[in-house]
Design an enzyme around this catalytic site. Structure first.
Site, short mmCIF file in Angstrom:
data_model
loop_
_atom_site.label_atom_id
_atom_site.label_comp_id
_atom_site.label_asym_id
_atom_site.label_seq_id
_atom_site.Cartn_x
_atom_site.Cartn_y
_atom_site.Cartn_z
N HIS A 1 -1.46 -1.40 -3.97
CA HIS A 1 -2.71 -0.99 -3.33
C HIS A 1 -2.74 0.52 -3.12
CE1 HIS A 1 -6.06 -1.97 -0.44
NE2 HIS A 1 -5.58 -0.96 0.27
N MET B 1 -8.74 8.21 0.41
CA MET B 1 -9.43 8.69 1.62
C MET B 1 -10.03 10.07 1.37
SD MET B 1 -6.75 7.64 4.59
CE MET B 1 -6.06 5.99 4.70
N SER C 1 0.85 -1.19 0.00
CA SER C 1 0.00 0.00 0.00
C SER C 1 0.89 1.24 0.00
CB SER C 1 -0.89 0.01 1.25
OG SER C 1 -1.42 1.30 1.42
N GLY D 1 -8.16 4.30 7.97
CA GLY D 1 -7.83 5.72 8.09
C GLY D 1 -6.35 5.98 8.23
N GLY E 1 1.33 -1.92 4.26
CA GLY E 1 1.89 -0.59 4.09
C GLY E 1 3.23 -0.46 4.80
N SER E 2 3.17 -0.28 6.12
CA SER E 2 4.38 -0.03 6.92
C SER E 2 5.41 -1.14 6.80
CB SER E 2 4.00 0.12 8.39
OG SER E 2 2.93 0.99 8.52
N HIS F 1 -8.61 0.97 -3.23
CA HIS F 1 -9.45 0.82 -2.03
C HIS F 1 -10.08 2.18 -1.72
CE1 HIS F 1 -9.37 -0.09 2.62
NE2 HIS F 1 -10.60 0.03 2.15
N MET G 1 -11.98 4.52 0.42
CA MET G 1 -12.50 4.81 1.76
C MET G 1 -13.20 6.15 1.68
SD MET G 1 -9.38 3.40 4.06
CE MET G 1 -8.25 3.47 2.70
N GLY H 1 0.12 1.76 9.92
CA GLY H 1 0.94 1.56 11.11
C GLY H 1 0.19 1.19 12.38
N ASP I 1 -4.84 3.60 -1.38
CA ASP I 1 -5.86 3.96 -0.40
C ASP I 1 -6.40 5.35 -0.68
OD1 ASP I 1 -5.98 1.70 1.46
OD2 ASP I 1 -3.86 2.16 1.81
N MET J 1 -11.04 -5.48 6.71
CA MET J 1 -10.15 -4.54 7.40
C MET J 1 -9.74 -5.15 8.74
SD MET J 1 -9.62 -1.95 5.44
CE MET J 1 -8.57 -1.13 6.66
N ASP K 1 -6.34 -6.20 5.30
CA ASP K 1 -5.70 -4.89 5.18
C ASP K 1 -5.50 -4.28 6.56
OD1 ASP K 1 -4.79 -2.42 4.38
OD2 ASP K 1 -6.59 -1.89 3.22
N GLY K 2 -4.22 -4.14 6.93
CA GLY K 2 -3.90 -3.41 8.15
C GLY K 2 -3.20 -4.23 9.22
N GLY K 3 -2.02 -3.75 9.61
CA GLY K 3 -1.35 -4.33 10.77
C GLY K 3 -0.65 -5.65 10.55
C1 DX5 Z 1 -5.65 1.68 6.29
C2 DX5 Z 1 -5.35 1.34 4.86
C3 DX5 Z 1 -4.27 0.34 4.66
C4 DX5 Z 1 -2.94 0.73 5.21
C5 DX5 Z 1 -2.29 -0.47 5.84
O1 DX5 Z 1 -6.77 2.47 6.39
O2 DX5 Z 1 -6.50 0.84 4.21
O3 DX5 Z 1 -4.16 -0.06 3.31
O4 DX5 Z 1 -2.08 1.25 4.25
O5 DX5 Z 1 -1.12 -0.05 6.42
P1 DX5 Z 1 -0.31 -0.90 7.48
O6 DX5 Z 1 0.19 -2.12 6.76
O7 DX5 Z 1 0.76 0.04 7.85
O8 DX5 Z 1 -1.23 -1.24 8.61
ZN ZN Z 2 -6.30 -0.16 2.11
#
Ligand code: DX5
Ligand code: ZN
Length: 227
Positions: free
Chosen positions: A34, A38, A9, A143, A198-199, A67, A69, A146, A36, A138, A176-178
Site C-alpha cells: 500500500h 499525501m 503500508s 494523514g 503500517g506501524s 491510496h 490522499m 500510528g 500513501d 478509513m 486503513d489505520g490503527g
Molecule cells: C493513514 C494512511 C495509512 C497508514 C496506516 O493516513 O492512509 O495507510 O499508513 O498506518 P497505521 O497502520 O500505522 O495506522
Molecule cells: Zn492508506
C-alpha cells in the site's frame, strides 16, 4: 479457508529504503503493498509521487495499491496508471466527479477504489457502488500512521457487507489505520477483506507470522479474484 489480504503500508517504513520495504512485504507473504500519497493539502503531510511507484515497478510484480490522499485526484490518475499502479483509490471528499474517475481507472484496466474518512457515511457511495472494486474505510483520520483505530468506523464495514449482499455486488472492503494484534479479531469479524497496516507490520519482529495470522482471521469476498 478463505483468507484476507494484508497490505503493508510503506508509510511506516524507512523512506530512504523503499526497495527494502517492498521486499519485506513480499517476503512476509503479503499480496499487496500500500502506497500513501499525501499532498500537504487534503492531509497535512507530504509523501511521494508516481516516480517512486514507477521505479519500484521494475523490481517486483506484487500488487501496488495506491491510496491518493490528494485534492483533485483527477489530475493524477493517468500518472499513477502509467507508473504501474494496480489499484487506485481516491477520496470521496476530494472530488465531485467520483463516477467519472472510477470509469477512467477501470478503463485503464486497474481496480478502482473510493475511500471515506471517519466522518463520511457509507450512504454517500450508494449510487457508485456498482462501479467500483474497492471501498477503503478509513479507521483513523488520514494523514499519519500510528494512530488509534476509531471503533465506530467498523460499523461502516458491517453496513457495506450488508449492502453488498442485498444488492448482489462484489466490491472489496478495505480498512486503513490503527490495526494491531489487539484489535485484529474485531476488525475481521466486521467483515473486512483487505487490511492495510503500517506501524504494526513494519515494527513486527516476525512479519511473516503477522501476515499469516491476520490473513486467516478474515473472510474474503468469494466473487472477487485477486492476484
Ligand atoms: C493513514 C494512511 C495509512 C497508514 C496506516 O493516513 O492512509 O495507510 O499508513 O498506518 P497505521 O497502520 O500505522 O495506522
Ligand atoms: Zn492508506
Amino acid at each position: 479457508m478463505k483468507k484476507a489480504i494484508v497490505a503493508p503500508s510503506v508509510l511506516a517504513a524507512d523512506f530512504s529504503r523503499f526497495t527494502d520495504a517492498v521486499r519485506e512485504a513480499q517476503e512476509a507473504g503479503a499480496e499487496w503493498v500500500h502506497f500513501d500519497i499525501m499532498d500537504g493539502s487534503f492531509v497535512p503531510d507530504l509523501t511521494f509521487g508516481p516516480k517512486v511507484i514507477a521505479d519500484l515497478r521494475h523490481q517486483t510484480s506484487i500488487v501496488f495499491d495506491v491510496h491518493l490522499m490528494v485534492i483533485h485526484p483527477e489530475a493524477f490518475i493517468e500518472r499513477f496508471v502509467q507508473a504501474g499502479a494496480d489499484n487506485i483509490t481516491f477520496h470521496w471528499e476530494a472530488t465531485v466527479h467520483t463516477h467519472k474517475l472510477l470509469s477512467t481507472i477501470r478503463a485503464a484496466g486497474k481496480r478502482a477504489g473510493i475511500s471515506i474518512v471517519p466522518s463520511t457515511p457509507v450512504s454517500v457511495l450508494e449510487t457508485v457502488l456498482p462501479d467500483l472494486d474497492i471501498v477503503l474505510v478509513m479507521t483513523v483520520n488520514p494523514g499519519y500512521g500510528g494512530q488509534t483505530l476509531i471503533q465506530g468506523c467498523l460499523d461502516k464495514v458491517k453496513q457495506l457487507v450488508h449492502i453488498r449482499e442485498t444488492r448482489h455486488l462484489d466490491f472489496l472492503i478495505a480498512i486503513d489505520g490503527g490495526v494491531y494484534d489487539e484489535n485484529i479479531r474485531t476488525v475481521c469479524d466486521a467483515g473486512t477483506d483487505i487490511i492495510v497496516t503500517g506501524s504494526a507490520f513494519y515494527n513486527a519482529p516476525d512479519k511473516r507470522t503477522l501476515v499469516r495470522t491476520w490473513a486467516q482471521a478474515a473472510p474474503l469476498t468469494e466473487a472477487k479474484s485477486l492476484r
